[in-house]
Design a protein around this motif. Structure first.
Motif, PDB file in Angstrom:
ATOM      1  N   VAL A  52       3.710   3.403   9.172  1.00 42.09           N
ATOM      2  CA  VAL A  52       2.879   2.902   8.075  1.00 42.09           C
ATOM      3  C   VAL A  52       3.683   1.951   7.193  1.00 42.09           C
ATOM      4  CG1 VAL A  52       1.636   3.579   5.981  1.00 42.09           C
ATOM      5  CG2 VAL A  52       1.285   4.844   8.118  1.00 42.09           C
ATOM      6  N   LEU A  53       4.889   2.341   6.828  1.00 41.70           N
ATOM      7  CA  LEU A  53       5.698   1.484   5.957  1.00 41.70           C
ATOM      8  C   LEU A  53       6.009   0.150   6.620  1.00 41.70           C
ATOM      9  CD1 LEU A  53       7.056   1.650   3.138  1.00 41.70           C
ATOM     10  CD2 LEU A  53       9.173   2.169   4.343  1.00 41.70           C
ATOM     11  N   GLY A  57       4.679  -3.617   5.514  1.00 43.58           N
ATOM     12  CA  GLY A  57       5.684  -4.639   5.218  1.00 43.58           C
ATOM     13  C   GLY A  57       5.669  -5.820   6.165  1.00 43.58           C
ATOM     14  N   ARG A  58       5.043  -5.668   7.304  1.00 39.71           N
ATOM     15  CA  ARG A  58       5.037  -6.718   8.317  1.00 39.71           C
ATOM     16  C   ARG A  58       4.109  -7.874   7.946  1.00 39.71           C
ATOM     17  NH1 ARG A  58       5.191  -5.072  14.433  1.00 39.71           N
ATOM     18  NH2 ARG A  58       6.770  -3.893  13.390  1.00 39.71           N
ATOM     19  N   GLU A  59       3.114  -7.619   7.155  1.00 43.50           N
ATOM     20  CA  GLU A  59       2.096  -8.615   6.830  1.00 43.50           C
ATOM     21  C   GLU A  59       2.545  -9.506   5.677  1.00 43.50           C
ATOM     22  OE1 GLU A  59      -0.632  -9.273   8.545  1.00 43.50           O
ATOM     23  OE2 GLU A  59      -0.089  -7.693   9.950  1.00 43.50           O
ATOM     24  N   ASN A  60       3.296 -10.539   5.971  1.00 35.57           N
ATOM     25  CA  ASN A  60       3.769 -11.452   4.938  1.00 35.57           C
ATOM     26  C   ASN A  60       2.637 -12.244   4.304  1.00 35.57           C
ATOM     27  OD1 ASN A  60       6.424 -10.689   5.331  1.00 35.57           O
ATOM     28  ND2 ASN A  60       6.780 -12.256   6.875  1.00 35.57           N
ATOM     29  N   GLY A 101      -5.487  -1.882  -8.082  1.00 39.00           N
ATOM     30  CA  GLY A 101      -5.775  -0.856  -7.096  1.00 39.00           C
ATOM     31  C   GLY A 101      -5.276  -1.173  -5.702  1.00 39.00           C
ATOM     32  N   LEU A 102      -4.514  -2.261  -5.560  1.00 44.88           N
ATOM     33  CA  LEU A 102      -3.996  -2.656  -4.250  1.00 44.88           C
ATOM     34  C   LEU A 102      -2.594  -2.102  -4.033  1.00 44.88           C
ATOM     35  CD1 LEU A 102      -5.170  -6.382  -4.097  1.00 44.88           C
ATOM     36  CD2 LEU A 102      -6.304  -4.354  -3.167  1.00 44.88           C
ATOM     37  N   TYR A 103      -2.341  -1.695  -2.799  1.00 44.41           N
ATOM     38  CA  TYR A 103      -1.027  -1.203  -2.397  1.00 44.41           C
ATOM     39  C   TYR A 103      -0.113  -2.365  -2.047  1.00 44.41           C
ATOM     40  CZ  TYR A 103      -2.732   3.588  -1.641  1.00 44.41           C
ATOM     41  OH  TYR A 103      -3.239   4.851  -1.788  1.00 44.41           O
ATOM     42  N   ALA A 104       1.161  -2.194  -2.336  1.00 39.32           N
ATOM     43  CA  ALA A 104       2.179  -3.161  -1.923  1.00 39.32           C
ATOM     44  C   ALA A 104       3.505  -2.412  -1.797  1.00 39.32           C
ATOM     45  CB  ALA A 104       2.315  -4.289  -2.944  1.00 39.32           C
ATOM     46  N   LEU A 105       4.395  -2.967  -1.001  1.00 38.05           N
ATOM     47  CA  LEU A 105       5.734  -2.393  -0.931  1.00 38.05           C
ATOM     48  C   LEU A 105       6.430  -2.597  -2.269  1.00 38.05           C
ATOM     49  CD1 LEU A 105       7.161  -3.587   2.509  1.00 38.05           C
ATOM     50  CD2 LEU A 105       6.224  -1.358   1.945  1.00 38.05           C
ATOM     51  N   SER A 106       7.178  -1.607  -2.698  1.00 41.66           N
ATOM     52  CA  SER A 106       8.046  -1.766  -3.866  1.00 41.66           C
ATOM     53  C   SER A 106       9.306  -2.503  -3.412  1.00 41.66           C
ATOM     54  CB  SER A 106       8.421  -0.395  -4.419  1.00 41.66           C
ATOM     55  OG  SER A 106       9.223   0.303  -3.462  1.00 41.66           O
ATOM     56  N   ASP A 107      10.152  -2.872  -4.356  1.00 39.94           N
ATOM     57  CA  ASP A 107      11.436  -3.479  -3.978  1.00 39.94           C
ATOM     58  C   ASP A 107      12.219  -2.527  -3.076  1.00 39.94           C
ATOM     59  OD1 ASP A 107      10.878  -5.747  -5.447  1.00 39.94           O
ATOM     60  OD2 ASP A 107      12.028  -5.105  -7.201  1.00 39.94           O
ATOM     61  N   LEU A 108      12.196  -1.263  -3.427  1.00 36.19           N
ATOM     62  CA  LEU A 108      12.881  -0.249  -2.622  1.00 36.19           C
ATOM     63  C   LEU A 108      12.262  -0.171  -1.229  1.00 36.19           C
ATOM     64  CD1 LEU A 108      15.120   1.825  -2.982  1.00 36.19           C
ATOM     65  CD2 LEU A 108      13.401   3.433  -3.790  1.00 36.19           C
ATOM     66  N   ASN A 111      13.426  -3.113   0.838  1.00 40.58           N
ATOM     67  CA  ASN A 111      14.803  -2.898   1.305  1.00 40.58           C
ATOM     68  C   ASN A 111      14.831  -1.930   2.480  1.00 40.58           C
ATOM     69  OD1 ASN A 111      15.995  -4.597  -0.547  1.00 40.58           O
ATOM     70  ND2 ASN A 111      16.394  -2.984  -2.032  1.00 40.58           N
ATOM     71  N   ALA A 112      14.042  -0.869   2.396  1.00 38.38           N
ATOM     72  CA  ALA A 112      14.007   0.116   3.477  1.00 38.38           C
ATOM     73  C   ALA A 112      13.436  -0.508   4.752  1.00 38.38           C
ATOM     74  CB  ALA A 112      13.180   1.330   3.052  1.00 38.38           C
ATOM     75  N   VAL A 113      12.356  -1.281   4.622  1.00 36.34           N
ATOM     76  CA  VAL A 113      11.757  -1.935   5.790  1.00 36.34           C
ATOM     77  C   VAL A 113      12.758  -2.898   6.425  1.00 36.34           C
ATOM     78  CG1 VAL A 113       9.985  -3.600   6.520  1.00 36.34           C
ATOM     79  CG2 VAL A 113       9.354  -1.653   5.100  1.00 36.34           C
ATOM     80  N   ALA A 114      13.468  -3.657   5.605  1.00 36.44           N
ATOM     81  CA  ALA A 114      14.448  -4.608   6.136  1.00 36.44           C
ATOM     82  C   ALA A 114      15.571  -3.877   6.867  1.00 36.44           C
ATOM     83  CB  ALA A 114      15.022  -5.459   5.003  1.00 36.44           C
ATOM     84  N   ALA A 115      16.069  -2.801   6.281  1.00 38.09           N
ATOM     85  CA  ALA A 115      17.160  -2.048   6.915  1.00 38.09           C
ATOM     86  C   ALA A 115      16.701  -1.413   8.223  1.00 38.09           C
ATOM     87  CB  ALA A 115      17.677  -0.980   5.954  1.00 38.09           C
TER      88      ALA A 115
END
Length: 149
Positions: A52-53, A57-60, A101-108, A111-115
C-alpha cells in the motif's frame, strides 16, 4: 536517551548517553520508528503495508488520494484489512490526511518508500554489493553522518 530496556544491552556501569553511536541512532528515531511500523507483525501484514505504501508513493502524477480512489486502487484487498493498513500507516506518520480529506505520503513516508525502493531494486544477485553500499549510504544519510568526503 530514555529507553529503560537499553541498559539491559549495555555493560554494567555504562550509561547510554556515553555511547556516541547510540546518539546518532536516537536522533534518527522517527525514521527507525517508521521502519518498525512497516516491519512489525506477520510476513503478510508487512507485505500489505509495504504494498500500500509503495503504490501510494508510486503515483507521481497523483500524489493525493481520496478514500474512494484508494478503495478502487486496492479493490483486490479486503476493505476492512485495507482500512487497518491505512490506519496503521497514518497512526505512525507515514501517511497524512490533508484538510481536504485526501491521503498523501508524509515526508517520513516518502523517505521510507525511497529506501525500500532502493533496497528492492538492488535485490538481484548481481547487484548485491552495490545494494549493500547504497543501503549503507542511505543509512548514513538518514542519521546525518554523510560528509562530502
Amino acid at each position: 536517551m530514555n529507553d529503560p530496556f537499553l541498559s539491559d544491552f549495555l555493560a554494567a556501569g555504562v550509561d547510554a548517553d556515553e555511547v556516541p553511536e547510540l546518539a546518532a541512532l536516537a536522533s534518527a528515531r522517527p525514521l527507525l520508528d517508521a521502519f518498525i511500523t512497516l516491519f512489525r507483525g506477520t510476513e503478510t501484514e508487512v507485505l500489505m503495508r509495504l504494498l500500500v505504501l509503495r503504490e501510494i508513493g508510486r503515483e507521481n502524477d497523483a500524489p493525493r488520494w481520496s478514500p474512494e480512489q484508494l478503495r478502487q486502487r486496492f479493490a483486490f484487498l479486503d476493505p476492512v484489512k485495507l482500512e487497518t493498513v491505512l490506519r496503521r500507516l497514518r497512526g505512525n506518520s507515514l501517511l497524512e490526511i490533508g484538510d481536504d480529506g485526501l491521503y498523501a505520503l508524509s515526508d517520513l513516508g516518502r523517505n521510507a518508500v525511497a529506501a525500500i525502493g532502493m533496497l528492492v531494486s538492488f535485490s538481484a544477485a548481481d547487484d548485491l554489493e552495490l545494494g549493500f553500499l547504497t543501503a549503507q549510504l542511505a543509512g548514513l544519510a538518514a542519521v546525518g553522518s554523510v560528509t562530502p568526503e
